[in-house]
Design a protein around this motif. Sequence first.
Motif, short mmCIF file in Angstrom:
data_model
loop_
_atom_site.label_atom_id
_atom_site.label_comp_id
_atom_site.label_asym_id
_atom_site.label_seq_id
_atom_site.Cartn_x
_atom_site.Cartn_y
_atom_site.Cartn_z
N PRO A 83 0.82 -1.21 0.00
CA PRO A 83 0.00 0.00 0.00
C PRO A 83 0.86 1.27 0.00
O PRO A 83 0.87 2.05 0.95
CB PRO A 83 -0.82 -0.13 1.29
N LEU A 84 1.61 1.44 -1.07
CA LEU A 84 2.48 2.59 -1.26
C LEU A 84 2.24 3.14 -2.66
O LEU A 84 1.87 2.40 -3.58
CB LEU A 84 3.95 2.20 -1.11
N ALA A 85 2.48 4.42 -2.84
CA ALA A 85 2.18 5.06 -4.12
C ALA A 85 3.19 4.73 -5.21
O ALA A 85 2.92 4.95 -6.39
CB ALA A 85 2.10 6.58 -3.93
N GLU A 86 4.36 4.19 -4.82
CA GLU A 86 5.39 3.87 -5.81
C GLU A 86 5.84 2.42 -5.69
O GLU A 86 5.72 1.80 -4.62
CB GLU A 86 6.61 4.79 -5.61
N HIS A 87 6.35 1.92 -6.79
CA HIS A 87 6.90 0.56 -6.83
C HIS A 87 8.25 0.55 -6.11
O HIS A 87 9.04 1.47 -6.27
CB HIS A 87 7.06 0.14 -8.29
N SER A 88 8.51 -0.51 -5.34
CA SER A 88 9.74 -0.53 -4.53
C SER A 88 10.88 -1.32 -5.14
O SER A 88 11.97 -1.36 -4.57
CB SER A 88 9.43 -1.10 -3.13
N GLU A 89 10.65 -1.96 -6.28
CA GLU A 89 11.70 -2.72 -6.97
C GLU A 89 12.32 -3.78 -6.08
O GLU A 89 13.54 -3.95 -6.02
CB GLU A 89 12.80 -1.78 -7.50
N LEU A 90 11.48 -4.53 -5.37
CA LEU A 90 11.98 -5.57 -4.47
C LEU A 90 12.74 -6.66 -5.21
O LEU A 90 13.64 -7.29 -4.63
CB LEU A 90 10.82 -6.20 -3.70
N LYS A 91 12.39 -6.89 -6.46
CA LYS A 91 13.05 -7.98 -7.19
C LYS A 91 14.40 -7.60 -7.79
O LYS A 91 15.07 -8.44 -8.39
CB LYS A 91 12.13 -8.51 -8.29
N SER A 92 14.81 -6.35 -7.59
CA SER A 92 16.17 -5.97 -8.02
C SER A 92 17.16 -6.72 -7.16
O SER A 92 16.93 -6.96 -5.98
CB SER A 92 16.36 -4.47 -7.89
N MET A 93 18.29 -7.12 -7.72
CA MET A 93 19.24 -7.94 -6.99
C MET A 93 19.82 -7.24 -5.76
O MET A 93 20.20 -7.88 -4.79
CB MET A 93 20.38 -8.40 -7.91
N ARG A 94 19.84 -5.91 -5.77
CA ARG A 94 20.37 -5.19 -4.61
C ARG A 94 19.47 -5.38 -3.39
O ARG A 94 19.92 -5.21 -2.25
CB ARG A 94 20.53 -3.70 -4.94
N LEU A 95 18.19 -5.74 -3.63
CA LEU A 95 17.27 -6.03 -2.53
C LEU A 95 16.95 -7.51 -2.42
O LEU A 95 16.77 -8.04 -1.32
CB LEU A 95 15.97 -5.23 -2.69
N ALA A 96 16.88 -8.20 -3.56
CA ALA A 96 16.46 -9.60 -3.55
C ALA A 96 17.44 -10.48 -2.77
O ALA A 96 17.01 -11.35 -2.00
CB ALA A 96 16.32 -10.12 -4.98
N ARG A 97 18.73 -10.28 -2.96
CA ARG A 97 19.71 -11.12 -2.26
C ARG A 97 19.66 -10.92 -0.74
O ARG A 97 19.57 -11.90 0.01
CB ARG A 97 21.10 -10.86 -2.80
N PRO A 98 19.73 -9.68 -0.26
CA PRO A 98 19.64 -9.53 1.20
C PRO A 98 18.27 -9.94 1.76
O PRO A 98 18.19 -10.41 2.89
CB PRO A 98 19.91 -8.04 1.43
N LEU A 99 17.21 -9.80 0.97
CA LEU A 99 15.89 -10.25 1.43
C LEU A 99 15.88 -11.76 1.64
O LEU A 99 15.28 -12.26 2.59
CB LEU A 99 14.80 -9.85 0.43
N LEU A 100 16.56 -12.48 0.77
CA LEU A 100 16.64 -13.93 0.92
C LEU A 100 17.40 -14.30 2.19
O LEU A 100 16.97 -15.17 2.95
CB LEU A 100 17.32 -14.56 -0.30
N ALA A 101 18.51 -13.63 2.44
CA ALA A 101 19.29 -13.89 3.64
C ALA A 101 18.50 -13.52 4.90
O ALA A 101 18.57 -14.21 5.92
CB ALA A 101 20.61 -13.12 3.60
N ALA A 102 17.72 -12.45 4.82
CA ALA A 102 16.98 -11.96 5.98
C ALA A 102 15.79 -12.84 6.34
O ALA A 102 15.32 -12.81 7.49
CB ALA A 102 16.48 -10.53 5.71
N THR A 103 15.32 -13.64 5.39
CA THR A 103 14.10 -14.42 5.61
C THR A 103 14.30 -15.92 5.45
O THR A 103 13.39 -16.69 5.76
CB THR A 103 13.02 -13.99 4.61
N ASN A 104 15.49 -16.33 4.95
CA ASN A 104 15.75 -17.74 4.65
C ASN A 104 14.76 -18.29 3.63
O ASN A 104 14.51 -19.49 3.58
CB ASN A 104 15.71 -18.58 5.93
#
Length: 347
Positions: free
Chosen positions: A236-257
């Motif tokens: 629920p945000l007005a802009e896209h957050s680009e979560l699937k970009s590798m700069r976020l995707a890799r640390p997201l995987l580590a943060a959540t297993n």
Amino acid sequence: MNADAVLIPANDRSHWANASLSQRLEKFQGIFVKHKAIKKVADFVEAELVLRKVEMKANGVLVIAGSGSGKTSFVNFLKRQYPDVDTPTRSTRPVVCFKVPAVPSPSSMGSALLKALGDPLYDRGSWEDKKDRAENLLLKAGTIIIAIDDFQDVPSRRKARGVEHIANWIRDLCDFKFPGLVFALGTEQAAVVRDAHDQLRRRMQARFELPVFSMASETDIKNYLSLLELVDRGLPLAEHSELKSMRLARPLLAATNGILDYLMKLMARALVRAVQRGSERIEKVDLELGFEDLHQVAAVAGNPFAADWNGEALTGPGQIFELRQDGPDDADVKKASRRGQRATKAG
């Protein structure tokens, strides 16, 4: 937000700019991520229920999922798809759910089912005494789905003979004349019950898995990035957050297993941080602070969104997915940790 909202491209998200934090969090809590594995089960249920209605005979479905992989969310999705209906003349309960009792037996399983169906005398009699009541109540309630959670607790709490008794009970349930599906949800150990009985194995051939996401292969990467995109669309945000970009995707995987429940908890806290910062998109700083909010002291031992993160999985001493000798209930977390460690190194 309805069950499929995260599948709809958010072409215009500008209205969220005027929303309060509480409004956004309320919407976020309603997100159901209908990723590829979930959609596969949902499509099967829709088609199979048509056949069950024609044959007036139930079938079993085995759903294998580790802790946090979306079992509860999936059951809630089924409840939304097939909601209770109350009218002046009749009340229906299409989806009935219960957990495996502390001491699983045909009688206690029957009591749990009758209690879920609203029978005030649910604990009275043996399973043989309860059979007719259960079948009549299922028909009266218009039940089409019975979901039994924590099915792996049967083999962990009963010896071989006891497991066979529960397998017989599930077979009896499938023999009831109600046009539905009996879901057994649990970890890999849940399959032990089905495989303990030849007839039940034939009646519960359908098997699905709700995965732990990873980046171990090209297919895994594709599925994982698709998941992140679905989550991003539902924010629920007005802009896209680009979560699937590798700069976020890799640390997201580590943060959540790669565990969906952990991902959603982290995103909720990052959403709060972004809104407090006056931003309409989640940035790395919001994830870093959200990770600290979620894990407190454990975040000090390793935060994959911090500048000093070394790219390794968080399985070291004091870190949130520390590999240590624990009881059998932690087997799925340890397995996911090892998978996440391999995938993070590969990435």
